[in-house]
Design a protein around this motif. Structure first.
Motif, PDB file in Angstrom:
ATOM      1  N   ARG A  42       0.831  -1.183   0.000  1.00  0.00           N
ATOM      2  CA  ARG A  42       0.000   0.000   0.000  1.00  0.00           C
ATOM      3  C   ARG A  42       0.874   1.246   0.000  1.00  0.00           C
ATOM      4  N   LEU A  43       0.430   2.256  -0.738  1.00  0.00           N
ATOM      5  CA  LEU A  43       1.139   3.530  -0.782  1.00  0.00           C
ATOM      6  C   LEU A  43       0.412   4.566   0.061  1.00  0.00           C
ATOM      7  N   HIS A  44       1.192   5.367   0.785  1.00  0.00           N
ATOM      8  CA  HIS A  44       0.649   6.467   1.573  1.00  0.00           C
ATOM      9  C   HIS A  44       1.410   7.731   1.211  1.00  0.00           C
ATOM     10  N   ASP A  45       0.711   8.847   1.302  1.00  0.00           N
ATOM     11  CA  ASP A  45       1.366  10.132   1.103  1.00  0.00           C
ATOM     12  C   ASP A  45       2.370  10.346   2.236  1.00  0.00           C
ATOM     13  N   ALA A  46       3.613  10.632   1.871  1.00  0.00           N
ATOM     14  CA  ALA A  46       4.664  10.750   2.879  1.00  0.00           C
ATOM     15  C   ALA A  46       4.548  12.034   3.692  1.00  0.00           C
ATOM     16  N   ARG A  47       3.732  12.980   3.257  1.00  0.00           N
ATOM     17  CA  ARG A  47       3.566  14.236   4.005  1.00  0.00           C
ATOM     18  C   ARG A  47       2.380  14.171   4.963  1.00  0.00           C
ATOM     19  N   SER A  48       1.262  13.636   4.460  1.00  0.00           N
ATOM     20  CA  SER A  48       0.042  13.624   5.273  1.00  0.00           C
ATOM     21  C   SER A  48      -0.260  12.260   5.881  1.00  0.00           C
ATOM     22  N   ALA A  49       0.405  11.210   5.438  1.00  0.00           N
ATOM     23  CA  ALA A  49       0.212   9.830   5.894  1.00  0.00           C
ATOM     24  C   ALA A  49      -1.102   9.216   5.405  1.00  0.00           C
ATOM     25  N   ARG A  50      -1.843   9.925   4.585  1.00  0.00           N
ATOM     26  CA  ARG A  50      -3.117   9.377   4.112  1.00  0.00           C
ATOM     27  C   ARG A  50      -2.868   8.317   3.037  1.00  0.00           C
ATOM     28  N   PRO A  51      -3.741   7.311   2.972  1.00  0.00           N
ATOM     29  CA  PRO A  51      -3.596   6.261   1.954  1.00  0.00           C
ATOM     30  C   PRO A  51      -3.804   6.826   0.547  1.00  0.00           C
ATOM     31  N   LEU A  52      -3.053   6.315  -0.393  1.00  0.00           N
ATOM     32  CA  LEU A  52      -3.181   6.722  -1.784  1.00  0.00           C
ATOM     33  C   LEU A  52      -3.912   5.640  -2.569  1.00  0.00           C
ATOM     34  N   PRO A  53      -4.626   6.024  -3.611  1.00  0.00           N
ATOM     35  CA  PRO A  53      -5.300   4.999  -4.432  1.00  0.00           C
ATOM     36  C   PRO A  53      -4.291   4.161  -5.201  1.00  0.00           C
ATOM     37  N   ARG A  54      -4.751   3.051  -5.696  1.00  0.00           N
ATOM     38  CA  ARG A  54      -3.889   2.191  -6.503  1.00  0.00           C
ATOM     39  C   ARG A  54      -3.448   2.924  -7.771  1.00  0.00           C
ATOM     40  N   VAL A  55      -2.303   2.518  -8.276  1.00  0.00           N
ATOM     41  CA  VAL A  55      -1.741   3.160  -9.461  1.00  0.00           C
ATOM     42  C   VAL A  55      -2.637   2.888 -10.667  1.00  0.00           C
ATOM     43  N   ASP A  56      -3.037   3.950 -11.366  1.00  0.00           N
ATOM     44  CA  ASP A  56      -3.888   3.766 -12.538  1.00  0.00           C
ATOM     45  C   ASP A  56      -3.043   3.742 -13.812  1.00  0.00           C
ATOM     46  N   GLY A  57      -3.710   3.559 -14.940  1.00  0.00           N
ATOM     47  CA  GLY A  57      -3.019   3.436 -16.215  1.00  0.00           C
ATOM     48  C   GLY A  57      -2.176   4.643 -16.593  1.00  0.00           C
ATOM     49  N   PRO A  58      -2.716   5.871 -16.527  1.00  0.00           N
ATOM     50  CA  PRO A  58      -1.910   7.045 -16.880  1.00  0.00           C
ATOM     51  C   PRO A  58      -0.661   7.199 -16.024  1.00  0.00           C
ATOM     52  N   VAL A  59      -0.772   6.913 -14.733  1.00  0.00           N
ATOM     53  CA  VAL A  59       0.416   6.997 -13.864  1.00  0.00           C
ATOM     54  C   VAL A  59       1.433   5.936 -14.259  1.00  0.00           C
ATOM     55  N   ALA A  60       0.966   4.735 -14.585  1.00  0.00           N
ATOM     56  CA  ALA A  60       1.879   3.674 -15.013  1.00  0.00           C
ATOM     57  C   ALA A  60       2.617   4.064 -16.282  1.00  0.00           C
ATOM     58  N   VAL A  61       1.933   4.739 -17.206  1.00  0.00           N
ATOM     59  CA  VAL A  61       2.579   5.204 -18.437  1.00  0.00           C
ATOM     60  C   VAL A  61       3.655   6.237 -18.114  1.00  0.00           C
ATOM     61  N   ARG A  62       3.372   7.135 -17.186  1.00  0.00           N
ATOM     62  CA  ARG A  62       4.367   8.141 -16.797  1.00  0.00           C
ATOM     63  C   ARG A  62       5.592   7.492 -16.155  1.00  0.00           C
ATOM     64  N   VAL A  63       5.360   6.458 -15.353  1.00  0.00           N
ATOM     65  CA  VAL A  63       6.478   5.738 -14.741  1.00  0.00           C
ATOM     66  C   VAL A  63       7.333   5.080 -15.819  1.00  0.00           C
ATOM     67  N   ALA A  64       6.679   4.447 -16.785  1.00  0.00           N
ATOM     68  CA  ALA A  64       7.420   3.774 -17.860  1.00  0.00           C
ATOM     69  C   ALA A  64       8.166   4.777 -18.724  1.00  0.00           C
ATOM     70  N   ARG A  65       7.548   5.908 -19.039  1.00  0.00           N
ATOM     71  CA  ARG A  65       8.201   6.930 -19.857  1.00  0.00           C
ATOM     72  C   ARG A  65       9.425   7.504 -19.145  1.00  0.00           C
ATOM     73  N   ALA A  66       9.295   7.710 -17.841  1.00  0.00           N
ATOM     74  CA  ALA A  66      10.410   8.286 -17.092  1.00  0.00           C
ATOM     75  C   ALA A  66      11.613   7.353 -17.060  1.00  0.00           C
ATOM     76  N   ALA A  67      11.367   6.046 -17.133  1.00  0.00           N
ATOM     77  CA  ALA A  67      12.457   5.068 -17.051  1.00  0.00           C
ATOM     78  C   ALA A  67      12.980   4.659 -18.418  1.00  0.00           C
ATOM     79  N   TYR A  68      12.233   4.956 -19.482  1.00  0.00           N
ATOM     80  CA  TYR A  68      12.601   4.477 -20.812  1.00  0.00           C
ATOM     81  C   TYR A  68      13.784   5.262 -21.364  1.00  0.00           C
ATOM     82  N   ARG A  69      14.742   4.529 -21.967  1.00  0.00           N
ATOM     83  CA  ARG A  69      15.946   5.132 -22.534  1.00  0.00           C
ATOM     84  C   ARG A  69      16.086   4.833 -24.022  1.00  0.00           C
ATOM     85  N   GLY A  70      15.117   4.164 -24.604  1.00  0.00           N
ATOM     86  CA  GLY A  70      15.218   3.761 -26.000  1.00  0.00           C
ATOM     87  C   GLY A  70      14.671   4.807 -26.963  1.00  0.00           C
ATOM     88  N   PRO A  71      14.657   4.469 -28.256  1.00  0.00           N
ATOM     89  CA  PRO A  71      14.233   5.433 -29.268  1.00  0.00           C
ATOM     90  C   PRO A  71      12.729   5.466 -29.523  1.00  0.00           C
TER      91      PRO A  71
END
Length: 231
Positions: free
Chosen positions: A94-123
């Motif tokens: 489970r993920l919680h906000d590190a500032r407020s300690a409140r629970p965060l919702p599960r990772v959705d599709g758009p967030v997953a795409v942003r995570v993948a884009r940030a890590a991608y190094r290819g063309p």
């Protein structure tokens, strides 16, 4: 049955699998493991460090907001935002906000795409289709469900992002698929590519050992000096 005839029959039966063992072993030895894992295309372990001056919630407050007993707590970041990653006793993350300690919702599709884009190094670039994987396959055998983000590059890279933690849990490329195919041939698990204790591999390994012993017996029987003495 004589050693010569036994050796001949075993050579016919086991020879094909021996060829597959040698060829697949050679291929897996030649391919760099970093390339198989797609490390040249996706920096899956890249994490933005937390700024020391940030005001973060105390561990006690995060534990109070947890939905269950916690086995592990980790302060980290997700797309530059400070989060607390809690691993519960039952294995759920489970993920919680590190500032407020409140629970965060599960990772959705758009967030997953942003995570993948940030890590991608290819063309390439992520395709418009982001799918959620709910059934296991040879391509991904980890904890489900996960997000699958496809990149349009020569390797047909696929990045799998955890729906619980937002972490990249697997990277699959054309090189990985080639490696995995030969790995399945090597361990004789043609369906799941993961069980190297199958009855097939045990039987053929025993047959290969018998083939080698029969060959040694034949070599001894046909050794020139022994034949001369016998004459």
């Amino acid at each position: 049955m004589g050693a010569s005839k036994l050796h001949r029959w075993l050579s016919l039966i086991i020879g094909v699998q021996l060829l597959l063992w040698f060829s697949s072993g050679l291929l897996m030895s030649v391919l760099p493991i970093e390339r198989v894992r797609g490390e040249h295309l996706v920096a899956r372990d890249s994490v933005t460090p937390l700024a020391p001056a940030q005001q973060l919630a105390s561990p006690a407050s995060v534990l109070r907001a947890s939905p269950g007993p916690v086995r592990e707590m980790r302060y980290t970041s997700l797309l530059g935002q400070p989060v607390v990653e809690l691993t519960l006793v039952n294995g759920t993350v489970r993920l919680h906000d590190a500032r407020s300690a409140r629970p965060l919702p599960r990772v959705d599709g758009p967030v997953a795409v942003r995570v993948a884009r940030a890590a991608y190094r290819g063309p390439g670039s992520p395709s418009a289709t982001v799918s959620q994987v709910r059934t296991p396959s040879t391509e991904f055998r980890g904890k489900l469900p996960v997000w699958r983000i496809e990149f349009q590059d020569r390797e047909k890279t696929r990045v799998f992002v955890s729906i619980e933690s937002g972490r990249i849990v697997a990277v699959r490329t054309g090189t990985w698929r080639l490696y995995d195919f030969f790995w399945g041939l090597h361990i004789m698990d043609w369906k799941n590519h993961e069980d190297f204790n199958t009855p097939w591999i045990i039987a053929f390994a025993a047959g290969g050992l018998t083939l080698a012993i029969a060959g040694v017996v034949l070599l001894y029987m046909r050794w020139p000096r022994r034949r001369q003495r016998k004459t």
